[in-house]
Design a protein around this motif. Sequence first.
Motif, short mmCIF file in Angstrom:
data_model
loop_
_atom_site.label_atom_id
_atom_site.label_comp_id
_atom_site.label_asym_id
_atom_site.label_seq_id
_atom_site.Cartn_x
_atom_site.Cartn_y
_atom_site.Cartn_z
N GLU A 8 -16.02 25.66 62.26
CA GLU A 8 -15.78 27.09 62.11
C GLU A 8 -16.09 27.54 60.69
OE1 GLU A 8 -12.15 28.83 64.33
OE2 GLU A 8 -11.52 26.84 63.64
N ASP A 25 -8.15 38.16 68.40
CA ASP A 25 -7.09 37.53 69.18
C ASP A 25 -6.50 38.60 70.08
OD1 ASP A 25 -6.73 34.73 68.01
OD2 ASP A 25 -6.61 35.99 66.21
N GLU A 29 -3.60 34.99 72.49
CA GLU A 29 -4.58 33.92 72.65
C GLU A 29 -5.83 34.27 71.86
OE1 GLU A 29 -4.31 31.11 74.37
OE2 GLU A 29 -2.39 31.47 75.34
N PRO A 30 -6.60 33.25 71.43
CA PRO A 30 -7.87 33.57 70.77
C PRO A 30 -8.84 34.20 71.75
CG PRO A 30 -7.69 31.20 71.17
CD PRO A 30 -6.37 31.80 71.51
N TRP A 32 -12.18 35.61 70.27
CA TRP A 32 -13.36 35.05 69.62
C TRP A 32 -13.06 33.58 69.30
CZ3 TRP A 32 -18.35 36.05 68.40
CH2 TRP A 32 -18.95 35.20 67.47
N ASP A 33 -13.95 32.69 69.72
CA ASP A 33 -13.73 31.26 69.52
C ASP A 33 -15.04 30.62 69.09
OD1 ASP A 33 -13.11 28.59 69.57
OD2 ASP A 33 -12.61 28.50 71.70
N THR A 35 -15.18 27.46 67.64
CA THR A 35 -15.05 26.01 67.49
C THR A 35 -16.17 25.27 68.21
OG1 THR A 35 -13.58 25.93 69.42
CG2 THR A 35 -12.55 26.13 67.25
N ARG A 400 -12.51 33.87 76.79
CA ARG A 400 -12.88 33.77 75.38
C ARG A 400 -14.36 34.11 75.21
NH1 ARG A 400 -9.84 28.33 73.02
NH2 ARG A 400 -7.76 28.84 73.81
N LYS A 402 -17.74 33.32 73.25
CA LYS A 402 -18.33 32.21 72.52
C LYS A 402 -19.70 32.62 71.98
CE LYS A 402 -16.76 28.60 72.68
NZ LYS A 402 -15.70 27.90 71.90
#
Length: 408
Positions: A8, A25, A29-30, A32-33, A35, A400, A402
């Motif tokens: 990240e 968020d 919960e997230p 935008w992710d 990871t 989410r 990605k």
Amino acid sequence: MQKVDLAERPDWRDHAKEVGFTFADMHGEPYWDETSAYAFSLEQIETDLEDPATELHAMCREAVAHILDSEDLMERLAIPEAHRDLVADSWRRGDPEIYGRFDFAYDGKGPAKLLEYNADTPTSLYESAAFQWQWLEDQLAAGVLPEGTDQFNGIHEALVARFGAVFEAESDLHFTAVGGNPEDYGTVEAMGWAAREAGLGAHYCDLDKIALSDDGQFLDDQDRRIAVLFKLYPWEDLLRDDYASHIAGSGCLFLEPAWKSLLSNKGLLPVLWQMFEGHPNLLPAFFEQDVSDALAGRGAAAPEVASAFGRAEAKLTAGYVRKPILSREGASVEIVQDGETVERSQNPDYAEHPRIVQAYAPLPQFDGFRPVVGAWVVGDTCVGIGMREDKSRITQDLSRFKPHYILA
């Protein structure tokens, strides 16, 4: 197509706050992710996603004309009778469209399959057009991605060009959404940003602050006449509001236009299958009332679809999805396999609407998540994608976003 774990950016949350990405968020919960990210080959982007989305958009425009010629289809799509002329007139005048988003099931191996067309009020625009592009630039600069890595993302530039092509310079446009929703405001602001870059005036007003003048014109919260209104508010709701009767005489051009109500309706899916049966990017789809007895083994399909149902019966028997013609974020959607419901949305909204059935196309799985490809169309061309993933088979409001990239 692969899912790749990546480092990240250490300061991405600070950057999100700086640019007003306040919904990174959501619901605890997230959303935008970064990871990990989805990686595609250039051929997958161009051949499997970009070209089919552009072709499907042209097919959808053909479907509009077909639906408008059929009172039965207008009824099946639940277009209020009092406003069918409004819808038809917007098409016959050539009222311009700006954007839309196709949602595809795609595993990187076979043809992308159309799940639905968000043709009227698609969200996730800001994160698709801007925030994931910044992610790409930052990761390239940091050496996380190799030099030459690209992204299928010309969304913002295409919006600027589209606004510039449709409207004369310095035209005033208004933008509206329901107040207090950061995600909706993010989409509206992304549109306003593109309009301003195209040399247009862009004024925002909360939906509930729009008024009606004595002579029937819409006014913003500063009593300015609204000549062009981009509304992030669905036509299926607007056509049932008290203000709907004032639209035709208001002299206001709506974006998206009223004819988009025919495409942002899941009744479009059986219409497309009827018109283009066997197209590689379509799934067999039917109005539930025509095939419910046949699917349950209680009788035959309606005569007008019996032949087509017979050709698709094996696929539908193996698995199908039941969807209300008007539904958002997976509400009231259920998946049936071998006669048993294997997943059902816990959100019962829209359950009162008529339904369609569509052959089930399982989403691929990566680390327990199932991605959906959102292919963005601006004007008549696919110009970029955004990726959302969910642990559920039904992509819902806890999905989410990605980022993605094209392998160098």
